[in-house]
Design a protein around this motif. Structure first.
Motif, short mmCIF file in Angstrom:
data_model
loop_
_atom_site.label_atom_id
_atom_site.label_comp_id
_atom_site.label_asym_id
_atom_site.label_seq_id
_atom_site.Cartn_x
_atom_site.Cartn_y
_atom_site.Cartn_z
N ILE A 284 3.70 4.24 0.89
CA ILE A 284 3.68 5.82 1.07
C ILE A 284 2.51 6.13 0.79
O ILE A 284 1.33 5.68 0.32
CB ILE A 284 4.85 6.47 0.31
N VAL A 305 6.78 12.69 -0.76
CA VAL A 305 6.25 11.81 0.22
C VAL A 305 5.66 12.56 1.30
O VAL A 305 6.37 13.25 2.00
CB VAL A 305 7.32 10.79 0.60
N VAL A 308 5.24 8.08 5.48
CA VAL A 308 5.78 6.50 5.30
C VAL A 308 5.05 5.90 6.16
O VAL A 308 5.05 6.09 7.45
CB VAL A 308 7.26 6.62 5.28
N SER A 314 9.39 0.91 2.18
CA SER A 314 9.99 2.42 2.06
C SER A 314 10.39 2.86 3.48
O SER A 314 11.41 3.44 3.31
CB SER A 314 8.78 3.38 1.66
N GLY A 321 8.89 11.19 5.17
CA GLY A 321 7.63 12.33 4.76
C GLY A 321 7.69 13.55 5.45
O GLY A 321 9.08 13.83 5.81
#
Length: 383
Positions: A284, A305, A308, A314, A321
């Motif tokens: 990330i 986040v 990604v 992830s 994100g």
């Protein structure tokens, strides 16, 4: 008829007598001062008594242990001097100038030497001096600026110096006695002692570099020159690398820091194998400044986040994100804990990642739109 001075002056003979008395006293004191040593010698014994040495007795047990520790460990510690190539702007000739000095220690029988990265940073050449006086030109094997660790190698064909015994740092206690060996200010092989003042300290890195985490704080004198030297426990085992001091003057002020040996054991083998240290990562992207702003807006603690990475673990775990929706920009998932240990920000996230290895599986506590859940992510090599 008695004589009276019309100007009120005293009789001349009165002043004369007074000055004669004062002069006589001064002369007597000067004579006494001049002959005082002779008078003392006259009344003192003709021969001074000879002094004898008072037997000391046996050394205390802790003194014997400290001496033995230093004598056993000294041969494993090296002195490092570096030079830098400089080009003259007029003649365009290249010449070598001294750059700095530091300490290091023998890591293994292959001739690997561990020191601080800042000891060799910017240098074009490094010379390693052993305790027996032998000098060797060293080659850089690898370095990790994020941990302030570097590995050099020297070609020792015979009489190989012993490697420093390895200890652990997870079981260290505040108040535990420790010993630092190095070359402060270029003074060969100096021993300083102290205790562990605190654990799990962090120091900010240079501009653009991450902070150094999980440091050991000690009151043992650490000065410029013994950076890179070993920090030992009472059994003579390596528990850290002396790396920095906190001092406005540049001299030891009772606050020194060392990289713990558990970190060294993760980093150094990778440097020897591949020349670089690969941090484990979640796949990330995060940003410390933006994360602080999002924390202020939302009132939540953790790591937001931002992005990604496609194909990462992830992404496979379903993390999201920052994204645009019909309602506007929605913050990414908020990571609040790793394996049950809460994190407050990006620095805490990086510190927890550094405690693990590539391939480890971690459990992330994640919040999305007020709902909490846990996801399992396999750590991948960082970039």
């Amino acid at each position: 008829m008695a004589y009276h001075d019309p100007y009120g002056h005293a009789a001349p003979d009165r002043f004369l007598r007074r000055w004669l008395v004062i002069t006589a006293c001064i002369a007597a004191l000067m004579l006494l001062w001049q002959f005082l040593p002779a008078i003392e010698a006259w009344f003192s014994p003709q021969q001074a008594a000879e002094r004898t040495v008072t037997p000391r007795g046996d050394l205390a047990a802790d003194e014997r242990a400290t001496i033995e520790l230093f004598e056993k460990s000294r041969d494993s510690v090296v002195y490092i001097s570096t030079t830098q190539l400089v080009r003259d702007v007029w003649t365009r000739n290249v010449f070598s100038v001294p750059r700095g000095t530091g300490s290091g220690f023998i890591w293994d029988d292959a001739g690997h030497v561990v020191t601080n990265f800042h000891v060799i940073q910017g240098a074009s050449q490094a010379t390693v001096k052993l305790a027996d006086g032998r000098d060797y030109q060293a080659a850089l094997v690898g370095a990790s600026p994020a941990h302030d660790i570097a590995v050099l190698k020297i070609g020792v064909g015979f009489k190989r110096p012993p490697a420093v015994p390895i200890g652990t740092s997870t079981d260290l206690k505040v108040g535990q006695k420790l010993f630092a060996i190095g070359n402060p200010f270029g003074l060969d092989w100096t021993l300083t002692t102290g205790i562990i003042s605190a654990l799990d300290r962090s120091l900010p890195g240079d501009a653009g570099s991450p902070s150094i985490e999980h440091l050991i704080q000690t009151d043992a004198a650490i000065n410029p020159g013994n950076s890179g030297g070993p920090l030992l426990d009472s059994a003579g085992r390596l528990i850290g690398i002396n790396t920095a001091i906190y001092s406005p003057s540049g001299a030891s002020a009772g606050i020194g820091f060392a990289v713990p040996v558990d970190t060294v054991m993760r980093v150094v083998p990778q440097l020897i194998k591949s020349g670089k240290y690969v941090r484990p990562a979640l796949g990330i992207e995060v940003d410390e400044q933006l994360n602080l702003r999002l924390q202020m807006i939302t009132g939540r603690r953790g790591v937001f986040v931002l992005l990604v990475q496609p194909g990462s673990a992830s992404q496979r775990a379903g993390l999201l994100g920052i994204r645009a929706t019909q309602e506007g920009i929605v913050p990414g998932d908020l990571i609040t804990a790793i394996d049950g240990k809460s994190i407050d920000g990006v620095t805490g996230l990086l510190a927890q990642m550094d405690d693990r290895r590539v391939g480890d599986i971690v459990v992330l506590s994640v919040e999305r739109e007020g709902k909490a859940r846990e996801v399992r992510v396999e750590l991948q090599p960082g970039t």
